[in-house]
Design a protein around this motif. Sequence first.
Motif, PDB file in Angstrom:
ATOM      1  N   GLU A 208       0.790  -1.119  -0.043  1.00  0.00           N
ATOM      2  CA  GLU A 208      -0.036  -0.075  -0.132  1.00  0.00           C
ATOM      3  C   GLU A 208       0.993   1.274  -0.131  1.00  0.00           C
ATOM      4  N   VAL A 209       1.936   1.165   0.933  1.00  0.00           N
ATOM      5  CA  VAL A 209       2.868   2.500   0.830  1.00  0.00           C
ATOM      6  C   VAL A 209       3.439   2.533  -0.413  1.00  0.00           C
ATOM      7  N   GLU A 212       1.628   4.039  -3.253  1.00  0.00           N
ATOM      8  CA  GLU A 212       1.245   5.631  -2.761  1.00  0.00           C
ATOM      9  C   GLU A 212       2.561   6.236  -3.382  1.00  0.00           C
ATOM     10  N   VAL A 213       3.642   5.708  -2.936  1.00  0.00           N
ATOM     11  CA  VAL A 213       5.008   6.376  -3.610  1.00  0.00           C
ATOM     12  C   VAL A 213       5.115   6.406  -4.865  1.00  0.00           C
ATOM     13  N   ASP A 216       2.430   8.394  -6.675  1.00  0.00           N
ATOM     14  CA  ASP A 216       2.567  10.125  -6.329  1.00  0.00           C
ATOM     15  C   ASP A 216       3.713  10.551  -7.594  1.00  0.00           C
TER      16      ASP A 216
END
Length: 220
Positions: A208-209, A212-213, A216
Motif C-alpha cells: 500500500e505504501v 502510494e509512493v 505519487d
Amino acid sequence: MSGARIPPAAGSGISLEEQHRIERISGELRTGVAELGDLGPAISIFGSARVAEDSWEYRSAQSLGKLMAEAGVSVITGGGPGVMEAGNRGARSGEGRSIGLNITLPHEQLANPYVDTDIAFRYFFTRKFMLIRYAMGFAIYPGGMGTIDELFELLTLVQTGKLQPCPMVLVGHDYWSGLYNWLARECVTRGYIEPADLDLLEVVPDEEVAAEVLLDKIRR
C-alpha cells in the motif's frame, strides 16, 4: 533484401559467429521495442522466483500489481514464477496490462500463466534494458543475486545520469533495512557514494505504501 545477412567485411575483425550474435541482439531489441513502444505508464516489479504462493512477498506483490493496474499503470516483470508471477497475477485481476519478459535458461524458465504479453530473451542485458526502458518506477521485493543485480544496476544508471531519476521502492523493512543501513554506514562514511545517492531509494513496509509512493511520483 530485408532480413538478408551481410557478410563481414574483409579485415573487419568480426567473425561470422559474432555477426550472428549481433543480429540476435538486434532482433531482441527490435522485438521488445515493437511490443512495448506504445505501453504508456508502467512499473517493473523485481523479486525472488523462489517464494511460495502463501508467502507475504507473493501476496504483497499480487496486491501491488492489482493496485497499479486499477490506477491505469501496466505491470512488467521477468515473466517467471514467485514474485514475478504474483505481480502479473495482480495486474490481470486488476484488468491491467500484464507483461512478462522471460529469459531462456539452461533449465527452461516458462512464462507464468498470468502474462498477457510474453517476450522471450536469450540475453540478460537486452531483457534488463526492456525491464528498465519502459518503466516509470520500480518495486523491488526480497530476492537473491538477480534481484540485487537489478537493484544496483538501476542505482548505477541513475547515479551516472544514464537514467532519469525515478521512484525505487524496496518493499519489506526486515529484508532491506540492513542493506540500506550498510550503504549509509560504510559507503557514505567512506566517501564511496554521496548521501544524496541514498535518496534514490525508499524502504517501505508493504504494497500500500509502495503504491502510494510510485503513483505519487509517476503522476507528477
